[in-house]
Design a protein around this motif. Structure first.
Motif, PDB file in Angstrom:
ATOM      1  N   SER B 373       0.832  -1.211   0.000  1.00  0.00           N
ATOM      2  CA  SER B 373       0.000   0.000   0.000  1.00  0.00           C
ATOM      3  C   SER B 373       0.863   1.256   0.000  1.00  0.00           C
ATOM      4  CB  SER B 373      -0.978   0.002   1.178  1.00  0.00           C
ATOM      5  OG  SER B 373      -0.289  -0.049   2.403  1.00  0.00           O
ATOM      6  N   GLU B 374       1.955   1.239   0.776  1.00  0.00           N
ATOM      7  CA  GLU B 374       2.834   2.429   0.788  1.00  0.00           C
ATOM      8  C   GLU B 374       3.442   2.643  -0.599  1.00  0.00           C
ATOM      9  OE1 GLU B 374       3.481   4.609   3.218  1.00  0.00           O
ATOM     10  OE2 GLU B 374       2.423   3.614   4.860  1.00  0.00           O
ATOM     11  N   GLN B 377       0.987   4.084  -3.030  1.00  0.00           N
ATOM     12  CA  GLN B 377       0.791   5.515  -2.796  1.00  0.00           C
ATOM     13  C   GLN B 377       1.979   6.318  -3.326  1.00  0.00           C
ATOM     14  OE1 GLN B 377      -0.239   4.972   1.339  1.00  0.00           O
ATOM     15  NE2 GLN B 377      -2.371   5.477   0.954  1.00  0.00           N
ATOM     16  N   TYR B 380       1.487   6.581  -6.991  1.00  0.00           N
ATOM     17  CA  TYR B 380       0.416   7.516  -7.306  1.00  0.00           C
ATOM     18  C   TYR B 380       0.892   8.967  -7.233  1.00  0.00           C
ATOM     19  CZ  TYR B 380      -3.906  10.107  -7.099  1.00  0.00           C
ATOM     20  OH  TYR B 380      -4.901  11.016  -7.347  1.00  0.00           O
ATOM     21  N   THR B 381       1.644   9.302  -6.182  1.00  0.00           N
ATOM     22  CA  THR B 381       2.092  10.699  -6.066  1.00  0.00           C
ATOM     23  C   THR B 381       3.079  11.064  -7.174  1.00  0.00           C
ATOM     24  OG1 THR B 381       3.869  10.078  -4.539  1.00  0.00           O
ATOM     25  CG2 THR B 381       1.804  10.842  -3.569  1.00  0.00           C
ATOM     26  N   ARG B 382       3.676  10.060  -7.803  1.00  0.00           N
ATOM     27  CA  ARG B 382       4.546  10.345  -8.936  1.00  0.00           C
ATOM     28  C   ARG B 382       3.794  10.361 -10.254  1.00  0.00           C
ATOM     29  NH1 ARG B 382       9.964  10.016  -8.536  1.00  0.00           N
ATOM     30  NH2 ARG B 382      10.119   9.241 -10.634  1.00  0.00           N
ATOM     31  N   GLY B 383       2.490  10.166 -10.187  1.00  0.00           N
ATOM     32  CA  GLY B 383       1.690  10.224 -11.407  1.00  0.00           C
ATOM     33  C   GLY B 383       1.825   8.989 -12.273  1.00  0.00           C
ATOM     34  N   GLU B 384       2.297   7.879 -11.687  1.00  0.00           N
ATOM     35  CA  GLU B 384       2.496   6.674 -12.494  1.00  0.00           C
ATOM     36  C   GLU B 384       1.266   5.778 -12.531  1.00  0.00           C
ATOM     37  OE1 GLU B 384       6.164   4.696 -11.497  1.00  0.00           O
ATOM     38  OE2 GLU B 384       7.246   6.607 -11.459  1.00  0.00           O
ATOM     39  N   TYR B 390      -5.728   3.602  -8.984  1.00  0.00           N
ATOM     40  CA  TYR B 390      -5.133   3.730  -7.647  1.00  0.00           C
ATOM     41  C   TYR B 390      -6.161   3.425  -6.567  1.00  0.00           C
ATOM     42  CZ  TYR B 390      -3.829   6.299  -3.439  1.00  0.00           C
ATOM     43  OH  TYR B 390      -3.601   6.660  -2.140  1.00  0.00           O
ATOM     44  N   GLN B 391      -7.335   4.041  -6.671  1.00  0.00           N
ATOM     45  CA  GLN B 391      -8.368   3.837  -5.649  1.00  0.00           C
ATOM     46  C   GLN B 391      -8.750   2.361  -5.549  1.00  0.00           C
ATOM     47  OE1 GLN B 391     -11.416   6.462  -7.109  1.00  0.00           O
ATOM     48  NE2 GLN B 391     -10.651   8.227  -5.968  1.00  0.00           N
ATOM     49  N   ALA B 392      -8.936   1.728  -6.716  1.00  0.00           N
ATOM     50  CA  ALA B 392      -9.372   0.328  -6.719  1.00  0.00           C
ATOM     51  C   ALA B 392      -8.308  -0.585  -6.114  1.00  0.00           C
ATOM     52  CB  ALA B 392      -9.693  -0.099  -8.150  1.00  0.00           C
ATOM     53  N   LEU B 394      -5.817   0.265  -4.060  1.00  0.00           N
ATOM     54  CA  LEU B 394      -5.607   0.562  -2.643  1.00  0.00           C
ATOM     55  C   LEU B 394      -6.692  -0.104  -1.801  1.00  0.00           C
ATOM     56  CD1 LEU B 394      -3.862   2.167  -0.595  1.00  0.00           C
ATOM     57  CD2 LEU B 394      -5.527   4.008  -0.777  1.00  0.00           C
ATOM     58  N   MET B 395      -7.913  -0.009  -2.295  1.00  0.00           N
ATOM     59  CA  MET B 395      -9.038  -0.597  -1.569  1.00  0.00           C
ATOM     60  C   MET B 395      -8.839  -2.103  -1.403  1.00  0.00           C
ATOM     61  SD  MET B 395     -11.555   0.611  -0.046  1.00  0.00           S
ATOM     62  CE  MET B 395     -10.761   2.130  -0.337  1.00  0.00           C
ATOM     63  N   LEU B 398      -5.996  -2.746   1.195  1.00  0.00           N
ATOM     64  CA  LEU B 398      -6.348  -2.394   2.570  1.00  0.00           C
ATOM     65  C   LEU B 398      -7.435  -3.317   3.129  1.00  0.00           C
ATOM     66  CD1 LEU B 398      -6.176   1.527   2.597  1.00  0.00           C
ATOM     67  CD2 LEU B 398      -4.437  -0.144   3.224  1.00  0.00           C
TER      68      LEU B 398
END
Lengths: 152, 643
Positions: B373-374, B377, B380-384, B390-392, B394-395, B398
């Motif tokens: 998960s880390e 994330q 995601y913050t790098r726009g990759e 991402y949402q799917a 991560l869900m 988690l």
């Protein structure tokens, strides 16, 4: 030739002065992934690091970081701070709830005024009911908070 | 000093014109004091004059006066900050104008001097016994409500360390976090000073920020927003230094922050920067603290922390690892197979239970999911990864993670704490030593104002990151008693960031400044060089940090045919701290220059440092170099002092 040398000195300083004492701030949406966004940078851009320098907007005394338009659950509509906190920290809070511990979860308990003694129970109840809280990938912060409330 | 006098002239010039306008406007705009208040105002003014309050050091702190050759001048540039037309340079006039302004009736309380100059008001009230009941606005209600809402109880100095792979950011940033009554750090308020601009063109941004063409402002935001920026997006580890400010001191600081709200002061990269402006807040908080007048020439954020420590204000340091650091720590405790699993999870492995065999323990599974998960994330913050994907993903991760219970301890609390930055070496370096070049003996002196060399002690810094400003070396050859400038590196940045399964950074370098090229002539000739390079680095474990780089070079100087030469080639090497006290760097570098008089510049070198404490070291360098057809060996020993 002197001009050429001067130009190189300037370029050198640019490399050194990038990303210093500067801030960026942008935040959109109310769901997961609504965090500050930074695209992949080319090597040169890492050196120059220009795109996100400087504060944008005049939010000197900002209370939230830009989630004022997120809908708020009716019950605790008065607790603006809690609403803002959940909206602003959707991703890190989801991590902590799934893990049953962490700073973001502790802070949620502080804002919801959960007594110290019952925090352990509170954390494991949220962890055990993760799927009831985060009901879909595009769940919004207001729903997350409402779902947490319903577990109390 | 040069800039001060320059600005002084500008101020003088503008003052004559604004004085005329001021006199003209004052006839219409300055409201008259109510008849019954006039005697009271006179009494307060008399008290101010009698006590000579305009000479009080705290008044000079509040208005930020700084000594100049001809008197004093405020560092603040915004005319809104002054009530007297010559307030920027006249403390007495500014003080009297401030007292008068408290008596001015206003429509909106927030426009009153009592609100706009909250710290001045509290101080003048305290020193003169001013009775608030006799003022049109006796107190600033909006400020009191604000204080009541956040109830500040503690102040922390925050230092984000360098970006991953960006040594330039080692220079750093400092901000304050004001902790509130509920005790949660995330809910603290960050107070930060930065340049305000919409400039997106890098070179003009850099130049303008150096010469003070941008206004700087304070901003107050929730600390968690700052943490997202530094920890989650920029991947900078953070050090938090708890300050021992008392509640009355914090209150004075908040009053002064209120005063500086929306007040501009020109931003200067080298001295009037984020760290310098924070000094103002600390000086306003605790009268008698002297910080800003100890800054001469430039102020490095890390040094500003040391200065604050020297004032006895720091009570403890707390380490907050960035997301990248957490990812590296999580991965370090997992087998290769489980690390691959975590990568698979971040890449969208959708199986219900991706662990085939029953051999994986629950704690290992927990760690694998946390790593997944880390890392997702991070991507995601790098726009990759696009937002919906991402949402799917991560869900999914988690949900599976939430079924596994708690891990043995919180991640952030378990990451090993590295050496604290102020415990590392100081940023100025002075070196003295001797050696031989070919068959000639020389003595050498080096001086460097900033910041960290690959061969310096890494404690408190980032391994593989180098940032050097203005490193000058003077050599004295005994044989002919000649002193020469051997080198003057203006900028020398290197980033050796190891690649691994999770991170794929490009290592790079840029070096520019004056150096010498030698041929038949042993002394050589000065040339200006620009030498960029890019490549990869790997952490090999026992053999240390290994790297390979492609390099290019531009040399400019009269000794070269047509005054210049361009070159291309590469370098490779490895670097290892053998013990905490001994560091070794082996390297080979070869560049071929053309196009007029082609020549080779080949060097093999062994560099060693022996650390005798944080601020002392001995370096022993041996190099064999071929240049323009001549082989020579150089060896030298330097004693380094950091201060």
């Amino acid at each position: 030739m002197r001009k050429v040398v001067a130009a190189f000195i300037v370029v050198g300083f640019i490399a050194a002065s990038a990303t210093v004492c500067l801030a960026s701030q942008s935040n959109t949406g109310c769901g997961l992934g609504s965090i500050i966004f930074k695209g992949q940078e080319a090597l040169l851009f890492q050196v120059l690091a220009v795109t996100t320098n400087g504060t944008s907007g005049n939010q000197t005394f900002g209370i939230s970081s830009g989630t004022l338009n997120c809908s708020q659950p009716s019950k605790i509509v008065g607790n603006e701070r809690l609403n803002n906190y959940v909206a602003d920290n959707m991703d890190n809070l989801a991590n902590d709830i799934a893990r049953g511990q962490g700073e973001y979860l502790n802070t949620l308990a502080v804002l919801m005024e959960v007594p110290e003694a019952s925090r352990g129970d509170f954390y494991s109840r949220l962890q055990n009911n993760f799927t009831q809280i985060y009901t879909s990938p595009d769940v919004k912060s207001g729903d997350v908070l409402r779902n947490i409330e319903s577990l109390m | 000093m040069r800039r001060d006098s320059g600005r002084g002239c500008w101020v003088k010039h503008s003052r004559t014109s604004s004085l005329c306008i001021g006199i003209f406007l004052s006839a219409f705009l300055i409201p008259t004091v109510h008849a019954q208040d006039a005697p009271y105002l006179a009494r307060i003014l008399e008290s101010v004059r009698q006590q000579r309050l305009h000479e009080d050091p705290y008044w000079h702190v509040l208005v930020h006066y700084r000594k100049t050759c001809s008197g004093v001048e405020s560092v603040i540039d915004d005319p809104k900050f002054f009530l007297a037309t010559d307030g920027k340079t006249n403390p007495e006039a500014e003080l009297e104008a401030t007292v008068r302004a408290f008596f001015d009736p206003v429509d909106d309380e927030n426009d009153s001097a009592v609100c706009r100059f909250a710290a001045r008001y509290e101080w003048i009230k305290e020193r003169t016994g001013l009775d608030p009941g006799r003022l049109p606005v006796p107190q600033c209600r909006s400020f009191l409500e604000f204080m009541d809402r956040i109830r500040p109880e503690s102040v922390t100095l925050v230092f984000p360390m360098a970006h991953l792979n960006s040594p330039a950011s080692m220079y750093g940033h400092t901000l304050l976090a004001v902790g509130t009554a509920n005790g949660s750090k995330l809910l603290a308020y960050s107070v930060s000073y930065s340049a305000f601009t919409r400039e997106t063109f890098g070179p003009s941004f850099a130049v303008k920020s150096m010469v003070g063409l941008y206004p700087g402002y304070f901003s107050v935001l929730p600390y968690y927003a700052k943490l997202q920026e530094y920890s989650d997006v920029d991947h900078r580890d953070i050090w938090e230094y708890r300050l021992n400010l008392t509640e009355p001191e914090i209150r004075r600081m908040m009053l002064h922050i209120r005063e500086l709200d929306m007040i501009a002061s020109d931003y200067y990269f080298f001295d009037e920067n984020c760290s310098y402006l924070l000094f103002f807040l600390l000086e306003a908080a605790r009268p008698g603290v002297r910080l800003s007048d100890r800054v001469h020439g430039w102020l490095i954020p890390l040094d500003s922390i040391r200065m604050i420590e020297d004032q006895g204000m720091v009570t403890g340091a707390f380490y907050r690892p960035s997301r990248t650091t957490k990812i590296k720590w999580l991965a370090s405790g997992l087998s290769d197979a489980l690390q691959e699993k975590a990568l698979g999870l971040a890449a969208g492995d959708a199986r219900e239970d991706p662990f085939e065999s029953g051999e994986t323990t629950d704690q290992e599974k927990i760690r694998t999911y946390d790593l997944g998960s880390e890392y997702l994330q991070y991507l995601y913050t790098r726009g990759e990864v696009p937002a919906e994907t991402y949402q799917a993903r991560l869900m999914k991760i988690l949900q599976a993670r939430s079924r596994l219970g708690v891990s043995e301890g919180d991640i952030a609390g378990q990451v090993p704490v590295p050496a604290e930055p102020t415990a590392g070496h100081h940023s100025n370096r002075f070196a003295v030593g001797a050696g031989f070049h070919g068959d000639e003996v020389f003595e050498e002196i080096r001086i460097r104002p900033a910041y960290h060399h690959l061969m310096d002690n890494d404690d408190g810094y980032i391994r593989g990151a180098q940032l050097i400003f203005a490193d000058a070396a003077l050599r004295y050859y005994s044989s002919d008693r000649k002193l020469v400038v051997e080198e003057l590196d203006l900028i020398d940045i290197t980033s050796l960031t190891p690649r691994d399964r999770f991170f794929h950074p490009v290592s790079w370098k840029i070096r520019t400044g004056f150096t010498r090229i030698r041929g038949e002539d042993l002394r050589g000739h000065p040339v200006y060089q620009v030498n960029p390079g890019g490549g990869i680095a790997l952490d090999t474990g026992s053999a240390g940090l290994a790297y390979v780089m492609f390099e290019t070079g531009l040399l400019i100087g009269g000794v070269l045919e047509n005054d210049y030469a361009v070159g291309a080639g590469g370098s490779a090497g490895f670097m290892q701290s053998i013990t905490g006290m001994w560091k070794v760097h082996c390297s080979v570098r070869d560049l071929y220059y053309g196009p007029w008089d082609g020549f080779n510049d080949l060097e093999a070198a062994l560099r060693q440092s022996f650390f005798l404490g944080p601020d002392r070291s001995i370096s022993v360098d041996v190099a064999r170099r071929l240049m323009r057809g001549y082989y020579r060996t150089e060896a030298k020993v330097l004693w380094n002092l950091f201060f």
